[in-house]
Design a protein around this motif. Structure first.
Motif, short mmCIF file in Angstrom:
data_model
loop_
_atom_site.label_atom_id
_atom_site.label_comp_id
_atom_site.label_asym_id
_atom_site.label_seq_id
_atom_site.Cartn_x
_atom_site.Cartn_y
_atom_site.Cartn_z
N PRO A 87 -7.35 0.62 -5.87
CA PRO A 87 -8.67 1.20 -6.09
C PRO A 87 -8.80 2.66 -5.70
CG PRO A 87 -8.67 -0.06 -4.06
CD PRO A 87 -7.31 -0.25 -4.68
N TRP A 88 -7.82 3.21 -4.99
CA TRP A 88 -7.97 4.56 -4.45
C TRP A 88 -7.79 5.59 -5.57
CZ3 TRP A 88 -4.08 1.13 -2.90
CH2 TRP A 88 -4.45 0.30 -1.84
N HIS A 89 -8.61 6.62 -5.54
CA HIS A 89 -8.42 7.74 -6.47
C HIS A 89 -7.31 8.66 -5.96
CE1 HIS A 89 -12.71 6.57 -7.20
NE2 HIS A 89 -12.26 6.62 -8.43
N ILE A 90 -7.22 8.76 -4.65
CA ILE A 90 -6.22 9.63 -4.01
C ILE A 90 -5.85 9.02 -2.67
CG2 ILE A 90 -8.01 11.09 -2.93
CD1 ILE A 90 -6.10 13.49 -3.39
N GLY A 91 -4.60 9.16 -2.30
CA GLY A 91 -4.14 8.70 -1.00
C GLY A 91 -3.47 9.83 -0.25
N ILE A 92 -3.65 9.83 1.07
CA ILE A 92 -2.98 10.80 1.94
C ILE A 92 -2.05 10.03 2.86
CG2 ILE A 92 -3.25 12.63 3.65
CD1 ILE A 92 -4.36 13.25 0.81
#
Length: 272
Positions: A165-170
């Motif tokens: 579901p994440w748009h972006i991950g760090i």
């Protein structure tokens, strides 16, 4: 796919540096920038459409990284050969350095390789990529230029039938100097779902480039993973590059932390 290049590639053709004299403290890497296969590898036994999939590269990552580098006056180092030949974001002893299976897809051309064949692939792409980053970082540190490393990647919306579901991950380890303010800034964006060590973490062996070049020298670093349906076209690539550029323009690392922190600028021996 990229336009074809000669089968016998010089090392300088397998890694590309953009803006080597950039004034920004940030050095960007794009470890899976290309899906190009030199002609001597054929298609590694894969269908042509497989070479456009995530198994061959990180779709959309390079346009985002390139736009960021231009806007920030940052240096960008990118691979120019597919991760299917050799994965530059893996240590040399990793079982998936040359993947025999990627996700659920078998790679026929990567089975039964001799030590000589493996060494040739490392010499073709892996070694030039890391030697180039080593040189750039050492030159910057020698002239006293502040240096922070950021790697730019993309990930699939669905992996082995599981939705992401994440748009972006760090991605980060115990050194959160860059990651913490970056995550905080991203979480302030409306409608953006941010993964913290999602969809990967350093435990998945995806942090190698930053461990080798940043953590070993005590330099701040972080890994960006953008869901690839967000950056499948120019509009999304521009959107995310501009969002990240705005954040990075004002991003300052937090105070040093982490048990492995060392003096900034310490040189390391190049692995072979």
């Amino acid at each position: 796919m990229e336009k074809a290049r000669p089968a016998s590639l010089a090392s300088s053709d397998t890694v590309r540096v953009t803006n080597p004299g950039g004034s920004s403290p940030f050095v960007l890497t794009c470890d899976h920038a290309s899906n190009f296969l030199p002609t001597e590898f054929g298609t590694l036994g894969l269908a042509a459409e497989d070479l456009t999939r995530h198994i061959a590269w990180d779709p959309g990552a390079l346009p985002v990284a390139s736009r960021m580098a231009q806007a920030l006056d940052a240096t960008l180092v990118e691979t120019r050969i597919s991760r299917l030949v050799v994965d530059c974001n893996r240590p040399l002893d990793a079982p998936d350095l040359v993947p025999r299976v990627s996700e659920t897809t078998a790679i026929p051309g990567n089975t039964g390789l001799s030590e000589k064949q493996l060494a040739a692939r490392v010499a073709l792409s892996w070694q030039p990529f890391h030697s180039t980053i080593d040189r750039i970082v050492e030159e910057r540190l020698a002239r006293g230029q502040e240096t922070r490393l950021v790697s730019v990647h993309s990930f699939t919306p669905v992996y082995k039938s599981k939705n992401r579901p994440w748009h972006i991950g760090i991605i980060h380890d115990e050194d959160r100097r860059l990651a913490a303010p970056l995550i905080a800034a991203l979480k302030r964006l409306a409608g953006v779902t941010v993964g913290v060590n999602q969809p990967y973490s350093p435990a998945d062996r995806v942090y190698f480039t930053l461990e080798r070049h940043a953590r070993s020298r005590g330099l701040p670093c972080a890994m960006i993973e953008i869901r690839n349906d967000e950056i499948s076209g120019e509009t999304g690539q521009r959107k995310w590059a501009d969002l990240l550029t705005g954040i990075f323009s004002d991003l300052e690392p937090e105070e040093a932390m982490g048990s492995r922190q060392r003096a900034v600028g310490k040189s390391v021996l190049s692995a072979s």
